[in-house]
Design a protein around this motif. Sequence first.
Motif, short mmCIF file in Angstrom:
data_model
loop_
_atom_site.label_atom_id
_atom_site.label_comp_id
_atom_site.label_asym_id
_atom_site.label_seq_id
_atom_site.Cartn_x
_atom_site.Cartn_y
_atom_site.Cartn_z
N ILE A 125 -44.69 -4.53 18.61
CA ILE A 125 -44.79 -5.49 17.41
C ILE A 125 -44.14 -5.31 16.14
CG2 ILE A 125 -46.57 -6.86 16.08
CD1 ILE A 125 -48.80 -5.97 17.83
N THR A 126 -43.37 -5.74 15.42
CA THR A 126 -42.76 -5.48 14.08
C THR A 126 -43.18 -6.35 13.00
OG1 THR A 126 -40.78 -5.04 15.58
CG2 THR A 126 -40.52 -5.09 13.20
N ALA A 127 -43.28 -5.93 11.96
CA ALA A 127 -43.43 -6.69 10.75
C ALA A 127 -42.41 -7.06 10.01
CB ALA A 127 -44.56 -5.95 9.64
N ILE A 128 -42.22 -8.35 9.69
CA ILE A 128 -41.05 -8.93 8.97
C ILE A 128 -41.49 -9.08 7.56
CG2 ILE A 128 -39.23 -10.72 8.75
CD1 ILE A 128 -39.37 -9.23 11.52
N ARG A 129 -40.78 -8.40 6.70
CA ARG A 129 -40.81 -8.57 5.26
C ARG A 129 -39.99 -9.21 4.26
NH1 ARG A 129 -44.55 -4.55 4.38
NH2 ARG A 129 -44.93 -2.92 6.22
N ASP A 130 -40.43 -9.57 3.04
CA ASP A 130 -39.50 -10.55 2.35
C ASP A 130 -39.00 -9.45 1.31
OD1 ASP A 130 -41.35 -9.89 0.58
OD2 ASP A 130 -41.98 -11.95 0.28
N ALA A 131 -37.91 -10.09 0.42
CA ALA A 131 -37.10 -8.74 -0.56
C ALA A 131 -38.19 -8.20 -1.34
CB ALA A 131 -36.28 -9.83 -1.24
N GLN A 132 -39.40 -8.99 -1.32
CA GLN A 132 -40.44 -8.01 -2.18
C GLN A 132 -41.20 -6.93 -1.35
OE1 GLN A 132 -40.28 -11.67 -3.13
NE2 GLN A 132 -38.66 -10.72 -4.43
N GLY A 133 -40.88 -7.05 -0.08
CA GLY A 133 -41.62 -6.20 0.86
C GLY A 133 -42.80 -6.56 1.36
N ARG A 134 -43.23 -7.95 1.00
CA ARG A 134 -44.70 -8.40 1.34
C ARG A 134 -44.22 -8.83 3.01
NH1 ARG A 134 -45.13 -11.52 -3.64
NH2 ARG A 134 -43.38 -12.60 -2.61
N VAL A 135 -45.15 -8.59 3.65
CA VAL A 135 -45.18 -9.12 5.24
C VAL A 135 -45.13 -10.54 5.27
CG1 VAL A 135 -46.18 -8.97 7.47
CG2 VAL A 135 -46.09 -7.10 5.94
N ILE A 136 -44.25 -11.16 5.77
CA ILE A 136 -44.24 -12.81 5.87
C ILE A 136 -44.52 -13.07 7.33
CG2 ILE A 136 -42.87 -13.38 4.02
CD1 ILE A 136 -40.45 -13.40 5.53
N ASN A 137 -44.41 -12.44 8.48
CA ASN A 137 -44.53 -12.57 9.77
C ASN A 137 -44.79 -11.34 10.39
OD1 ASN A 137 -42.08 -14.81 9.43
ND2 ASN A 137 -43.88 -15.45 9.77
#
Length: 402
Positions: A125-137
Amino acid sequence: MELAVSRVHLGARVLYVVIMRDITDRRRAEERLRQAASVFENTTEGIIITEPDGVILSVNPAFTSITGYSTEEALGQTPRLLQSGRQDKAFYRRMWESLLNEGHWQGEIWNRRKSGEVYPQWLNITAIRDAQGRVINYVGITWDISELKASERMKDEFISTVSHELRTPLTSIRGSLGLVMGGVAGEIPDRARNMVQIAHDNCQRLVRLINDILDFQKIEAGKMSFSVEPLDLVGLVQAAITENQAYADQMGVRLAIDAPVGYAWVVGDRDRLMQVMANLLSNAVKFSPEGEAVTVSVERRDSAVRVTVADRGPGVPEAFRRNLFRKFAQADASDSRQRGGTGLGLHICKLIVEHLDGDIGYTAQHGTGSSFYFELPELRRGERPPGDGEPAAADRLVRDAG
Ligand SMILES: Nc1ncnc2c1ncn2[C@@H]1O[C@H](COP(=O)(O)OP(=O)(O)OP(=O)(O)O)[C@@H](O)[C@H]1O
Ligand SMILES: [Mg+2]
Protein backbone atom coordinates in the motif's frame (compact mmCIF):
# COMPACT_ATOMS: atom_id res chain seq x y z
CA MET A 1 -2.52 20.61 -34.28
CA GLU A 2 -6.09 21.49 -33.25
CA LEU A 3 -8.18 23.83 -35.42
CA ALA A 4 -11.18 25.84 -34.21
CA VAL A 5 -13.23 27.82 -36.74
CA SER A 6 -15.83 30.40 -35.74
CA ARG A 7 -18.08 32.54 -37.84
CA VAL A 8 -18.31 36.22 -36.88
CA HIS A 9 -20.94 38.57 -38.41
CA LEU A 10 -19.69 42.07 -38.92
CA GLY A 11 -22.66 44.01 -40.35
CA ALA A 12 -23.32 42.51 -43.76
CA ARG A 13 -20.00 40.71 -43.85
CA VAL A 14 -19.20 37.33 -42.44
CA LEU A 15 -15.69 36.66 -41.11
CA TYR A 16 -14.29 33.22 -40.47
CA VAL A 17 -11.78 33.14 -37.61
CA VAL A 18 -9.45 30.20 -37.53
CA ILE A 19 -7.62 29.41 -34.27
CA MET A 20 -4.74 26.98 -34.41
CA ARG A 21 -3.34 25.35 -31.27
CA ASP A 22 -0.34 23.07 -30.77
CA ILE A 23 -1.71 20.12 -28.77
CA THR A 24 1.34 17.85 -28.76
CA ASP A 25 1.59 18.04 -24.93
CA ARG A 26 -2.08 17.24 -24.43
CA ARG A 27 -1.84 14.30 -26.79
CA ARG A 28 1.13 12.98 -24.85
CA ALA A 29 -0.70 13.37 -21.57
CA GLU A 30 -3.75 11.61 -23.01
CA GLU A 31 -1.56 8.82 -24.35
CA ARG A 32 0.06 8.38 -20.96
CA LEU A 33 -3.34 8.25 -19.30
CA ARG A 34 -4.49 5.65 -21.81
CA GLN A 35 -1.39 3.55 -21.09
CA ALA A 36 -1.93 3.83 -17.34
CA ALA A 37 -5.57 2.86 -17.78
CA SER A 38 -4.52 -0.12 -19.86
CA VAL A 39 -2.07 -1.31 -17.17
CA PHE A 40 -4.80 -0.84 -14.57
CA GLU A 41 -7.25 -2.87 -16.66
CA ASN A 42 -4.95 -5.65 -17.83
CA THR A 43 -2.44 -6.36 -15.09
CA THR A 44 -2.77 -9.61 -13.13
CA GLU A 45 -2.17 -7.80 -9.83
CA GLY A 46 -5.27 -6.62 -8.04
CA ILE A 47 -5.32 -2.83 -7.67
CA ILE A 48 -7.52 -0.93 -5.28
CA ILE A 49 -7.67 2.86 -4.89
CA THR A 50 -9.25 4.37 -1.80
CA GLU A 51 -10.05 7.72 -0.24
CA PRO A 52 -7.88 8.75 2.72
CA ASP A 53 -10.51 7.24 5.03
CA GLY A 54 -10.35 3.89 3.23
CA VAL A 55 -13.55 4.16 1.16
CA ILE A 56 -12.97 2.32 -2.12
CA LEU A 57 -12.96 4.59 -5.19
CA SER A 58 -11.82 2.17 -7.83
CA VAL A 59 -10.78 -1.44 -8.35
CA ASN A 60 -9.41 -3.17 -11.44
CA PRO A 61 -10.63 -6.37 -13.13
CA ALA A 62 -7.87 -8.45 -11.49
CA PHE A 63 -9.16 -7.34 -8.09
CA THR A 64 -12.65 -8.50 -8.96
CA SER A 65 -11.44 -11.87 -10.22
CA ILE A 66 -9.21 -12.46 -7.17
CA THR A 67 -11.80 -11.43 -4.58
CA GLY A 68 -15.00 -12.45 -6.36
CA TYR A 69 -16.58 -9.03 -5.65
CA SER A 70 -17.80 -7.03 -8.66
CA THR A 71 -16.75 -3.41 -9.08
CA GLU A 72 -20.24 -2.28 -8.02
CA GLU A 73 -20.07 -4.39 -4.86
CA ALA A 74 -16.65 -3.03 -3.93
CA LEU A 75 -17.18 0.69 -4.59
CA GLY A 76 -18.19 2.67 -1.53
CA GLN A 77 -17.07 -0.14 0.82
CA THR A 78 -13.74 -0.23 2.68
CA PRO A 79 -11.10 -2.98 2.45
CA ARG A 80 -12.64 -4.38 5.64
CA LEU A 81 -14.93 -6.15 3.18
CA LEU A 82 -12.06 -8.62 2.70
CA GLN A 83 -11.08 -9.12 6.33
CA SER A 84 -10.63 -12.75 7.29
CA GLY A 85 -10.26 -12.30 11.04
CA ARG A 86 -6.85 -13.98 10.88
CA GLN A 87 -4.97 -10.78 11.75
CA ASP A 88 -5.33 -9.20 15.17
CA LYS A 89 -5.91 -5.54 15.99
CA ALA A 90 -2.19 -5.00 16.60
CA PHE A 91 -1.47 -6.06 13.02
CA TYR A 92 -3.77 -3.35 11.60
CA ARG A 93 -2.44 -0.81 14.10
CA ARG A 94 1.11 -1.43 12.87
CA MET A 95 -0.07 -1.19 9.27
CA TRP A 96 -1.70 2.19 9.89
CA GLU A 97 1.30 3.45 11.86
CA SER A 98 3.55 2.62 8.96
CA LEU A 99 1.14 4.21 6.43
CA LEU A 100 0.81 7.41 8.45
CA ASN A 101 4.50 7.72 9.32
CA GLU A 102 6.23 6.34 6.24
CA GLY A 103 3.47 6.52 3.64
CA HIS A 104 3.97 2.87 2.84
CA TRP A 105 3.25 -0.64 4.06
CA GLN A 106 3.84 -4.07 2.61
CA GLY A 107 3.43 -7.56 3.89
CA GLU A 108 1.55 -10.79 3.89
CA ILE A 109 -2.10 -10.73 4.78
CA TRP A 110 -4.91 -13.30 4.87
CA ASN A 111 -8.11 -12.13 3.24
CA ARG A 112 -11.51 -13.65 2.56
CA ARG A 113 -12.99 -13.96 -0.92
CA LYS A 114 -16.71 -13.40 -1.52
CA SER A 115 -17.07 -17.19 -1.64
CA GLY A 116 -15.85 -17.32 1.97
CA GLU A 117 -12.50 -18.88 1.09
CA VAL A 118 -9.58 -17.44 3.06
CA TYR A 119 -6.39 -16.94 1.04
CA PRO A 120 -2.95 -15.43 1.57
CA GLN A 121 -1.86 -12.43 -0.43
CA TRP A 122 1.03 -10.05 -0.63
CA LEU A 123 -0.15 -6.47 -0.23
CA ASN A 124 1.70 -3.29 -1.00
CA ILE A 125 0.00 0.00 0.00
CA THR A 126 1.27 3.46 -0.87
CA ALA A 127 -0.12 6.82 0.23
CA ILE A 128 -0.55 9.34 -2.61
CA ARG A 129 -0.09 12.96 -1.45
CA ASP A 130 -0.93 16.34 -2.98
CA ALA A 131 1.48 19.26 -3.30
CA GLN A 132 0.81 20.24 0.33
CA GLY A 133 1.69 16.75 1.52
CA ARG A 134 -1.88 15.78 2.41
CA VAL A 135 -2.85 12.19 1.68
CA ILE A 136 -5.42 12.20 -1.13
CA ASN A 137 -5.55 8.46 -1.90
CA TYR A 138 -4.18 5.09 -0.95
CA VAL A 139 -3.26 2.67 -3.69
CA GLY A 140 -3.07 -1.02 -2.80
CA ILE A 141 -1.54 -3.61 -5.10
CA THR A 142 -2.03 -7.28 -4.24
CA TRP A 143 -0.88 -10.68 -5.41
CA ASP A 144 -2.54 -13.95 -4.58
CA ILE A 145 0.24 -16.06 -3.03
CA SER A 146 -1.79 -19.22 -2.29
CA GLU A 147 0.26 -21.36 -4.67
CA LEU A 148 3.56 -20.04 -3.37
CA LYS A 149 2.45 -20.80 0.18
CA ALA A 150 1.30 -24.28 -0.76
CA SER A 151 4.65 -25.13 -2.35
CA GLU A 152 6.51 -23.67 0.66
CA ARG A 153 4.44 -25.88 2.92
CA MET A 154 5.19 -28.93 0.80
CA LYS A 155 8.91 -28.17 0.91
CA ASP A 156 8.77 -27.80 4.70
CA GLU A 157 6.86 -31.04 5.10
CA PHE A 158 9.29 -32.80 2.81
CA ILE A 159 12.30 -31.59 4.78
CA SER A 160 10.85 -32.60 8.09
CA THR A 161 9.78 -36.03 6.83
CA VAL A 162 13.22 -36.70 5.40
CA SER A 163 14.87 -35.47 8.57
CA HIS A 164 12.71 -37.68 10.77
CA GLU A 165 13.24 -40.72 8.56
CA LEU A 166 16.99 -40.13 8.68
CA ARG A 167 17.27 -39.32 12.33
CA THR A 168 15.77 -42.52 13.73
CA PRO A 169 18.07 -44.99 11.95
CA LEU A 170 21.09 -42.73 12.45
CA THR A 171 20.49 -42.47 16.16
CA SER A 172 20.41 -46.22 16.34
CA ILE A 173 23.63 -46.60 14.30
CA ARG A 174 25.34 -44.09 16.58
CA GLY A 175 24.12 -45.97 19.65
CA SER A 176 25.37 -49.32 18.33
CA LEU A 177 28.76 -47.90 17.38
CA GLY A 178 29.03 -46.35 20.84
CA LEU A 179 28.35 -49.74 22.40
CA VAL A 180 30.87 -51.50 20.15
CA MET A 181 33.51 -48.94 21.15
CA GLY A 182 32.61 -49.43 24.78
CA GLY A 183 33.57 -53.10 24.41
CA VAL A 184 30.07 -54.57 24.73
CA ALA A 185 30.75 -56.85 21.74
CA GLY A 186 34.14 -57.87 23.05
CA GLU A 187 37.64 -56.45 22.67
CA ILE A 188 38.27 -54.84 19.25
CA PRO A 189 41.66 -54.47 17.58
CA ASP A 190 43.19 -50.95 17.53
CA ARG A 191 42.84 -50.46 13.76
CA ALA A 192 39.18 -51.41 13.85
CA ARG A 193 38.64 -49.19 16.90
CA ASN A 194 39.99 -46.23 14.94
CA MET A 195 37.53 -46.81 12.11
CA VAL A 196 34.61 -47.33 14.45
CA GLN A 197 35.56 -44.08 16.17
CA ILE A 198 35.48 -42.21 12.83
CA ALA A 199 32.12 -43.76 11.94
CA HIS A 200 30.76 -42.84 15.36
CA ASP A 201 31.99 -39.20 15.14
CA ASN A 202 30.49 -38.78 11.69
CA CYS A 203 27.19 -40.23 12.84
CA GLN A 204 27.23 -37.79 15.69
CA ARG A 205 27.77 -34.93 13.23
CA LEU A 206 24.93 -36.06 11.00
CA VAL A 207 22.54 -36.38 13.92
CA ARG A 208 23.48 -32.86 15.02
CA LEU A 209 22.91 -31.51 11.53
CA ILE A 210 19.52 -33.18 11.23
CA ASN A 211 18.51 -31.90 14.66
CA ASP A 212 19.52 -28.40 13.59
CA ILE A 213 17.48 -28.61 10.39
CA LEU A 214 14.47 -29.88 12.32
CA ASP A 215 14.90 -27.15 14.91
CA PHE A 216 14.95 -24.24 12.56
CA GLN A 217 12.13 -25.68 10.48
CA LYS A 218 10.10 -25.91 13.65
CA ILE A 219 10.95 -22.46 14.91
CA GLU A 220 10.31 -20.88 11.54
CA ALA A 221 6.94 -22.61 11.31
CA GLY A 222 6.16 -21.42 14.84
CA LYS A 223 5.89 -25.03 15.98
CA MET A 224 8.79 -25.29 18.39
CA SER A 225 7.54 -25.55 21.92
CA PHE A 226 9.19 -23.21 24.37
CA SER A 227 8.73 -23.82 28.05
CA VAL A 228 9.55 -20.49 29.59
CA GLU A 229 10.19 -19.86 33.25
CA PRO A 230 12.07 -17.28 35.28
CA LEU A 231 15.71 -18.32 35.39
CA ASP A 232 19.03 -16.93 36.52
CA LEU A 233 21.29 -16.32 33.52
CA VAL A 234 24.47 -16.34 35.60
CA GLY A 235 23.67 -19.85 36.80
CA LEU A 236 22.77 -20.91 33.29
CA VAL A 237 26.03 -19.57 31.89
CA GLN A 238 27.98 -21.45 34.57
CA ALA A 239 26.15 -24.65 33.69
CA ALA A 240 26.82 -24.09 29.98
CA ILE A 241 30.53 -23.66 30.65
CA THR A 242 30.65 -26.92 32.59
CA GLU A 243 28.75 -28.70 29.85
CA ASN A 244 31.06 -27.48 27.08
CA GLN A 245 34.31 -27.87 29.04
CA ALA A 246 35.18 -31.21 27.43
CA TYR A 247 35.17 -29.73 23.92
CA ALA A 248 37.31 -26.78 25.07
CA ASP A 249 39.80 -29.16 26.74
CA GLN A 250 40.01 -31.17 23.55
CA MET A 251 40.87 -28.00 21.60
CA GLY A 252 43.29 -26.71 24.25
CA VAL A 253 41.18 -23.61 24.99
CA ARG A 254 40.32 -22.24 28.45
CA LEU A 255 36.79 -21.13 29.34
CA ALA A 256 36.50 -18.25 31.82
CA ILE A 257 33.48 -16.48 33.29
CA ASP A 258 33.32 -12.83 34.23
CA ALA A 259 30.04 -12.13 36.00
CA PRO A 260 30.27 -9.34 38.52
CA VAL A 261 26.48 -9.26 38.91
CA GLY A 262 26.05 -12.46 40.94
CA TYR A 263 22.69 -13.29 39.39
CA ALA A 264 20.45 -11.91 36.68
CA TRP A 265 16.86 -13.02 36.24
CA VAL A 266 15.18 -13.33 32.88
CA VAL A 267 12.30 -15.28 31.40
CA GLY A 268 13.56 -18.03 29.16
CA ASP A 269 13.59 -21.65 28.14
CA ARG A 270 16.51 -23.37 29.84
CA ASP A 271 17.18 -26.00 27.16
CA ARG A 272 16.95 -23.53 24.29
CA LEU A 273 19.23 -21.04 26.01
CA MET A 274 21.72 -23.83 26.73
CA GLN A 275 21.58 -24.50 23.00
CA VAL A 276 22.39 -20.84 22.27
CA MET A 277 25.30 -20.94 24.73
CA ALA A 278 26.55 -24.24 23.28
CA ASN A 279 26.73 -22.76 19.81
CA LEU A 280 28.36 -19.48 20.86
CA LEU A 281 30.88 -21.38 22.98
CA SER A 282 31.61 -24.00 20.34
CA ASN A 283 32.13 -21.29 17.71
CA ALA A 284 34.45 -19.32 20.00
CA VAL A 285 36.42 -22.45 20.93
CA LYS A 286 36.67 -23.70 17.38
CA PHE A 287 38.05 -20.38 16.13
CA SER A 288 40.38 -19.81 19.12
CA PRO A 289 44.11 -20.36 18.85
CA GLU A 290 45.30 -23.14 21.12
CA GLY A 291 46.20 -21.95 24.60
CA GLU A 292 43.96 -18.87 24.44
CA ALA A 293 40.93 -18.21 26.62
CA VAL A 294 37.29 -17.71 25.75
CA THR A 295 35.64 -15.29 28.15
CA VAL A 296 31.95 -15.26 28.93
CA SER A 297 30.60 -12.21 30.71
CA VAL A 298 27.18 -11.42 32.11
CA GLU A 299 26.23 -7.82 32.74
CA ARG A 300 23.19 -5.59 33.20
CA ARG A 301 22.44 -2.99 30.57
CA ASP A 302 19.47 -0.74 31.28
CA SER A 303 16.59 -3.13 31.62
CA ALA A 304 18.30 -6.07 29.96
CA VAL A 305 20.88 -8.69 30.79
CA ARG A 306 23.66 -9.18 28.27
CA VAL A 307 25.77 -12.32 27.88
CA THR A 308 28.92 -11.88 25.81
CA VAL A 309 31.19 -14.64 24.52
CA ALA A 310 34.57 -13.30 23.41
CA ASP A 311 37.49 -15.11 21.84
CA ARG A 312 40.96 -14.23 20.54
CA GLY A 313 40.51 -15.87 17.14
CA PRO A 314 40.65 -14.31 13.68
CA GLY A 315 37.36 -12.38 14.04
CA VAL A 316 34.66 -12.15 11.41
CA PRO A 317 35.52 -10.34 8.17
CA GLU A 318 33.62 -7.06 7.83
CA ALA A 319 31.91 -8.10 4.61
CA PHE A 320 30.53 -11.28 6.16
CA ARG A 321 29.05 -9.73 9.30
CA ARG A 322 25.64 -8.97 7.88
CA ASN A 323 25.31 -12.61 6.77
CA LEU A 324 26.41 -14.11 10.08
CA PHE A 325 22.92 -14.98 11.28
CA ARG A 326 21.55 -16.27 7.99
CA LYS A 327 21.02 -19.99 7.55
CA PHE A 328 23.88 -22.02 6.10
CA ALA A 329 26.14 -18.96 6.20
CA GLN A 330 29.85 -19.55 6.74
CA ALA A 331 32.52 -16.90 6.20
CA ASP A 332 34.85 -19.33 4.54
CA ALA A 333 33.48 -22.16 2.43
CA SER A 334 36.31 -24.36 3.69
CA ASP A 335 35.14 -23.83 7.31
CA SER A 336 32.83 -26.80 7.14
CA ARG A 337 35.70 -29.06 6.11
CA GLN A 338 38.38 -27.55 8.37
CA ARG A 339 36.38 -26.87 11.48
CA GLY A 340 33.12 -28.72 11.06
CA GLY A 341 29.65 -27.23 11.24
CA THR A 342 27.07 -26.28 8.68
CA GLY A 343 26.35 -22.61 9.28
CA LEU A 344 23.02 -23.19 10.98
CA GLY A 345 24.04 -22.55 14.58
CA LEU A 346 23.84 -18.76 14.66
CA HIS A 347 20.63 -18.73 12.64
CA ILE A 348 19.00 -20.99 15.23
CA CYS A 349 20.41 -18.84 18.07
CA LYS A 350 18.82 -15.78 16.50
CA LEU A 351 15.43 -17.47 16.13
CA ILE A 352 15.54 -18.63 19.75
CA VAL A 353 16.68 -15.31 21.24
CA GLU A 354 14.18 -13.30 19.23
CA HIS A 355 11.42 -15.69 20.23
CA LEU A 356 12.24 -14.74 23.81
CA ASP A 357 11.98 -11.00 22.97
CA GLY A 358 15.74 -10.67 23.03
CA ASP A 359 18.43 -9.47 20.74
CA ILE A 360 21.60 -11.10 19.41
CA GLY A 361 24.57 -9.60 17.63
CA TYR A 362 28.24 -9.30 16.91
CA THR A 363 30.42 -6.56 18.29
CA ALA A 364 34.14 -6.81 17.62
CA GLN A 365 36.76 -5.48 15.31
CA HIS A 366 38.36 -7.66 12.67
CA GLY A 367 41.71 -9.01 13.79
CA THR A 368 41.17 -8.66 17.53
CA GLY A 369 38.96 -11.67 17.99
CA SER A 370 35.20 -12.06 17.94
CA SER A 371 32.62 -11.06 20.44
CA PHE A 372 29.06 -12.30 20.20
CA TYR A 373 26.34 -11.24 22.61
CA PHE A 374 22.72 -11.88 23.32
CA GLU A 375 20.43 -9.84 25.51
CA LEU A 376 17.16 -10.66 27.26
CA PRO A 377 14.83 -8.34 29.19
CA GLU A 378 15.63 -8.50 32.89
CA LEU A 379 12.94 -9.60 35.31
CA ARG A 380 12.41 -7.11 38.13
CA ARG A 381 12.22 -8.53 41.62
CA GLY A 382 8.46 -8.08 41.92
CA GLU A 383 7.95 -10.09 38.73
CA ARG A 384 9.80 -13.17 39.96
CA PRO A 385 7.75 -15.92 41.55
CA PRO A 386 8.14 -15.85 45.35
CA GLY A 387 10.25 -18.66 46.71
CA ASP A 388 11.08 -19.97 43.24
CA GLY A 389 14.85 -19.65 43.32
CA GLU A 390 14.72 -16.17 44.90
CA PRO A 391 18.39 -15.29 45.25
CA ALA A 392 20.08 -15.38 48.63
CA ALA A 393 20.31 -12.22 50.72
CA ALA A 394 24.01 -11.80 49.96
CA ASP A 395 23.30 -11.81 46.23
CA ARG A 396 20.58 -9.27 46.74
CA LEU A 397 23.05 -6.97 48.47
CA VAL A 398 25.50 -7.30 45.56
CA ARG A 399 22.72 -6.47 43.17
CA ASP A 400 21.30 -3.57 45.12
CA ALA A 401 24.77 -2.11 45.49
CA GLY A 402 25.31 -2.38 41.74
N1 LIG B 1 33.76 -16.90 17.12
C1 LIG B 1 33.87 -16.84 15.80
N2 LIG B 1 35.01 -16.43 15.20
C2 LIG B 1 35.11 -16.38 13.84
N3 LIG B 1 34.11 -16.69 13.00
C3 LIG B 1 32.94 -17.09 13.52
C4 LIG B 1 32.75 -17.20 14.94
N4 LIG B 1 31.49 -17.61 15.16
C5 LIG B 1 30.92 -17.78 13.94
N5 LIG B 1 31.80 -17.48 12.96
C6 LIG B 1 31.53 -17.51 11.51
O1 LIG B 1 30.14 -17.61 11.32
C7 LIG B 1 29.81 -18.82 10.62
C8 LIG B 1 28.46 -19.31 11.06
O2 LIG B 1 28.49 -19.79 12.40
P1 LIG B 1 27.37 -20.82 12.82
O3 LIG B 1 27.50 -21.12 14.25
O4 LIG B 1 26.06 -20.31 12.32
O5 LIG B 1 27.73 -22.08 11.92
P2 LIG B 1 28.87 -23.16 12.09
O6 LIG B 1 29.52 -23.03 13.43
O7 LIG B 1 29.73 -23.09 10.88
O8 LIG B 1 28.02 -24.50 12.02
P3 LIG B 1 27.01 -25.09 13.13
O9 LIG B 1 26.93 -24.12 14.24
O10 LIG B 1 25.72 -25.21 12.36
O11 LIG B 1 27.58 -26.41 13.53
C9 LIG B 1 30.98 -19.74 10.95
O12 LIG B 1 31.11 -20.79 10.01
C10 LIG B 1 32.14 -18.77 10.88
O13 LIG B 1 32.46 -18.47 9.53
MG1 LIG C 1 28.34 -22.95 15.18
